[in-house]
Design a protein around this motif. Structure first.
Motif, PDB file in Angstrom:
ATOM      1  N   UNK A 347       0.813  -1.214   0.000  1.00  0.00           N
ATOM      2  CA  UNK A 347       0.000   0.000   0.000  1.00  0.00           C
ATOM      3  C   UNK A 347       0.838   1.251   0.000  1.00  0.00           C
ATOM      4  N   UNK A 348       0.158   2.351   0.159  1.00  0.00           N
ATOM      5  CA  UNK A 348       0.794   3.662   0.163  1.00  0.00           C
ATOM      6  C   UNK A 348       1.231   3.968   1.593  1.00  0.00           C
ATOM      7  N   UNK A 349       2.277   3.275   2.056  1.00  0.00           N
ATOM      8  CA  UNK A 349       2.641   3.371   3.468  1.00  0.00           C
ATOM      9  C   UNK A 349       4.127   3.083   3.674  1.00  0.00           C
ATOM     10  N   UNK A 350       4.589   3.366   4.896  1.00  0.00           N
ATOM     11  CA  UNK A 350       6.003   3.218   5.232  1.00  0.00           C
ATOM     12  C   UNK A 350       6.462   1.766   5.142  1.00  0.00           C
ATOM     13  N   UNK A 351       5.604   0.834   5.534  1.00  0.00           N
ATOM     14  CA  UNK A 351       6.004  -0.571   5.496  1.00  0.00           C
ATOM     15  C   UNK A 351       6.360  -0.999   4.072  1.00  0.00           C
ATOM     16  N   UNK A 352       5.551  -0.568   3.112  1.00  0.00           N
ATOM     17  CA  UNK A 352       5.841  -0.900   1.716  1.00  0.00           C
ATOM     18  C   UNK A 352       7.145  -0.259   1.264  1.00  0.00           C
ATOM     19  N   UNK A 353       7.354   0.982   1.614  1.00  0.00           N
ATOM     20  CA  UNK A 353       8.545   1.696   1.141  1.00  0.00           C
ATOM     21  C   UNK A 353       9.828   1.140   1.756  1.00  0.00           C
ATOM     22  N   UNK A 354       9.766   0.644   2.995  1.00  0.00           N
ATOM     23  CA  UNK A 354      10.980   0.046   3.576  1.00  0.00           C
ATOM     24  C   UNK A 354      11.357  -1.248   2.867  1.00  0.00           C
ATOM     25  N   UNK A 355      10.417  -1.864   2.180  1.00  0.00           N
ATOM     26  CA  UNK A 355      10.733  -3.052   1.378  1.00  0.00           C
ATOM     27  C   UNK A 355      11.389  -2.666   0.056  1.00  0.00           C
ATOM     28  N   UNK A 356      11.184  -1.442  -0.383  1.00  0.00           N
ATOM     29  CA  UNK A 356      11.668  -1.009  -1.688  1.00  0.00           C
ATOM     30  C   UNK A 356      12.983  -0.241  -1.610  1.00  0.00           C
ATOM     31  N   UNK A 357      13.270   0.374  -0.466  1.00  0.00           N
ATOM     32  CA  UNK A 357      14.468   1.219  -0.365  1.00  0.00           C
ATOM     33  C   UNK A 357      15.766   0.434  -0.528  1.00  0.00           C
ATOM     34  N   UNK A 358      15.968  -0.705   0.164  1.00  0.00           N
ATOM     35  CA  UNK A 358      17.250  -1.425  -0.017  1.00  0.00           C
ATOM     36  C   UNK A 358      17.530  -1.834  -1.456  1.00  0.00           C
ATOM     37  N   UNK A 359      16.584  -2.482  -2.176  1.00  0.00           N
ATOM     38  CA  UNK A 359      16.901  -2.797  -3.577  1.00  0.00           C
ATOM     39  C   UNK A 359      17.063  -1.554  -4.439  1.00  0.00           C
ATOM     40  N   UNK A 360      16.373  -0.466  -4.072  1.00  0.00           N
ATOM     41  CA  UNK A 360      16.533   0.776  -4.828  1.00  0.00           C
ATOM     42  C   UNK A 360      17.942   1.331  -4.663  1.00  0.00           C
ATOM     43  N   UNK A 361      18.486   1.269  -3.461  1.00  0.00           N
ATOM     44  CA  UNK A 361      19.851   1.749  -3.233  1.00  0.00           C
ATOM     45  C   UNK A 361      20.859   0.864  -3.959  1.00  0.00           C
ATOM     46  N   UNK A 362      20.597  -0.436  -3.993  1.00  0.00           N
ATOM     47  CA  UNK A 362      21.480  -1.339  -4.744  1.00  0.00           C
ATOM     48  C   UNK A 362      21.443  -1.001  -6.231  1.00  0.00           C
ATOM     49  N   UNK A 363      20.250  -0.737  -6.760  1.00  0.00           N
ATOM     50  CA  UNK A 363      20.113  -0.305  -8.162  1.00  0.00           C
ATOM     51  C   UNK A 363      20.888   0.974  -8.398  1.00  0.00           C
ATOM     52  N   UNK A 364      20.790   1.909  -7.465  1.00  0.00           N
ATOM     53  CA  UNK A 364      21.455   3.200  -7.627  1.00  0.00           C
ATOM     54  C   UNK A 364      22.965   3.042  -7.643  1.00  0.00           C
ATOM     55  N   UNK A 365      23.472   2.047  -6.920  1.00  0.00           N
ATOM     56  CA  UNK A 365      24.920   1.859  -6.830  1.00  0.00           C
ATOM     57  C   UNK A 365      25.592   1.642  -8.174  1.00  0.00           C
ATOM     58  N   UNK A 366      24.873   1.087  -9.140  1.00  0.00           N
ATOM     59  CA  UNK A 366      25.464   0.844 -10.462  1.00  0.00           C
ATOM     60  C   UNK A 366      25.290   2.037 -11.396  1.00  0.00           C
ATOM     61  N   UNK A 367      24.626   3.082 -10.924  1.00  0.00           N
ATOM     62  CA  UNK A 367      24.374   4.240 -11.769  1.00  0.00           C
ATOM     63  C   UNK A 367      24.961   5.528 -11.226  1.00  0.00           C
ATOM     64  N   UNK A 368      25.198   5.581  -9.935  1.00  0.00           N
ATOM     65  CA  UNK A 368      25.712   6.788  -9.312  1.00  0.00           C
ATOM     66  C   UNK A 368      27.222   6.892  -9.509  1.00  0.00           C
ATOM     67  N   UNK A 369      27.698   8.097  -9.789  1.00  0.00           N
ATOM     68  CA  UNK A 369      29.128   8.283  -9.995  1.00  0.00           C
ATOM     69  C   UNK A 369      29.951   7.917  -8.763  1.00  0.00           C
ATOM     70  N   UNK A 370      31.130   7.400  -8.968  1.00  0.00           N
ATOM     71  CA  UNK A 370      32.023   7.017  -7.863  1.00  0.00           C
ATOM     72  C   UNK A 370      32.586   8.262  -7.174  1.00  0.00           C
ATOM     73  N   UNK A 371      32.971   8.144  -5.915  1.00  0.00           N
ATOM     74  CA  UNK A 371      33.673   9.257  -5.260  1.00  0.00           C
ATOM     75  C   UNK A 371      34.878   9.698  -6.075  1.00  0.00           C
TER      76      UNK A 371
END
Length: 379
Positions: A347-371
């Motif tokens: 649903x449109x709630x925090x519980x759902x979003x906490x399930x999506x944030x970790x894989x989203x950060x992993x996805x971002x890791x391959x697209x975000x510029x390195x330090x």
């Protein structure tokens, strides 16, 4: 079991509440007296009516706002992380799996877990001020080996009328960011946490409102410039990303699609793709149909040259934005890259979003510029 958001369940709950009220009124004269049975009868009738009314109101409110879409979502049984699916025009999708783990980023030494600072960020061009805002500096920021390093930046936005404190306490962005860094799924990244509302409680939808607050300018021009001046942050657009839920998700995708030289990666959690005037927004478009259209993200993907950005859209099959997300997938063209997380339920709630944030950060890791070393070309 009837659907949690279905009309039949709501009607049943309302009828039960009405029946409980009528029964209480009918039985109340019979429950008079001072005996313990009479007292228990009155208390029981009162509580039963109150509970029935609250349940009916809760079901109607939940259906309207979409907080919980299924019984398992309400009970917290949907605990598995989401899955990222990369979409390529005419190509087979590739699936990447994320993992969720709770990890507190506070209460430890800064060289082990980093540091959260509460800041105020002023916009030189827009004249707006973002407060309160929070900056999470990863442990590498304080380590000698990174003393000459400029870090990528991730802007995290709450929904409306959310607070940045919830990004720390409920969505646990610092904890998830630290875990992703330690797992080498994400490069050491500076995290900026804010709400998208900068002008009182007005929901500006992150727009440059005609003859009004220039919120998009603040987030796409003022904030990156201010952060790069105050912290060791890489000023290249490929080293900046933005993530948000609900209204924050709409803002995130809009910043990347409309201003790709500000953010090259954007993540939307339960976000929508177009906006309308309502009592919380006031007049966002100055009466201009063109301004409204220019802030319709699906229309832009269909009618403007494709921007060189990476987008991740998170939804579930129960959510209101699911059909529009499928339209976004069908509309994008190269060089835009688009991925999705689609949960079976949520649903449109925090519980759902906490399930999506970790894989989203992993996805971002391959697209975000390195330090990058300090003094690197920031053009």
């Amino acid at each position: 079991m009837p659907s949690l958001t279905g009309l039949p369940l709501q009607l049943i709950a309302v009828l039960v509440a009405v029946a409980a009220f009528v029964a209480t009124m009918w039985l109340w004269p019979r429950l008079g007296g001072r005996s313990w049975r009479a007292w228990l009868g009155r208390i029981g009738a009162f509580l039963a009516t109150q509970v029935a009314v609250l349940v009916a109101m809760g079901l109607v409110a939940n259906s309207y706002f979409g907080f919980y879409s299924t019984w398992s979502d309400l009970l917290g049984l949907d605990g598995s992380p989401g899955q990222v699916v990369d979409h390529q025009p005419g190509a087979k999708a590739v699936t990447v799996t994320g993992e969720q783990k709770m990890y507190s980023a506070q209460g430890s030494a800064q060289d082990r877990s980093g540091l959260i600072q509460r800041v105020e960020i002023r916009g030189a061009r827009s004249g707006l001020t973002g407060t309160p805002a929070y900056v999470y500096l990863p442990p590498q920021y304080f380590q000698p080996a990174y003393a000459g390093t400029r870090f990528p930046m991730l802007l995290a936005l709450s929904g409306y009328p959310g607070t940045p404190e919830k990004l720390i306490s409920l969505l646990q962005y610092p904890a998830s960011t630290l875990q992703a860094i330690e797992a080498k799924q994400l490069p050491p990244t500076v995290l900026v946490m804010m709400r998208p509302t900068l002008v009182g409680n007005r929901d500006t939808e992150c727009m440059d409102v005609p003859d009004g607050p220039q919120v998009e300018t603040y987030f796409t021009e003022d904030l990156p410039r201010a952060m790069a001046g105050a912290y060791r942050i890489d000023d290249r657009p490929e080293s900046r990303a933005v993530i948000g839920d609900s209204t924050g998700g709409y803002c995130a995708v809009k910043f990347a699609v409309r201003k790709p030289d500000s953010y090259r990666s954007a993540i939307s959690l339960s976000g929508y793709y177009e906006v309308h005037n309502d009592p919380t927004t006031g007049d966002l478009f100055g009466g201009s149909a063109q301004v409204k259209q220019d802030n319709d993200l699906l229309w832009r993907l269909q009618n403007h040259p494709a921007p060189p950005v990476s987008l991740l859209l998170a939804t579930s099959r129960n959510e209101e934005n699911y059909p529009a997300t499928q339209q976004m997938v069908a509309a994008f063209r190269a060089p835009t890259r688009l991925s999705t997380i689609t949960l079976d339920s949520g649903g449109h709630n925090f519980h759902t979003w906490t399930r999506e944030i970790p894989p989203a950060l992993s996805w971002l890791g391959s697209r975000l510029g390195r330090p990058a070393p300090s003094g690197a070309d920031a053009s």
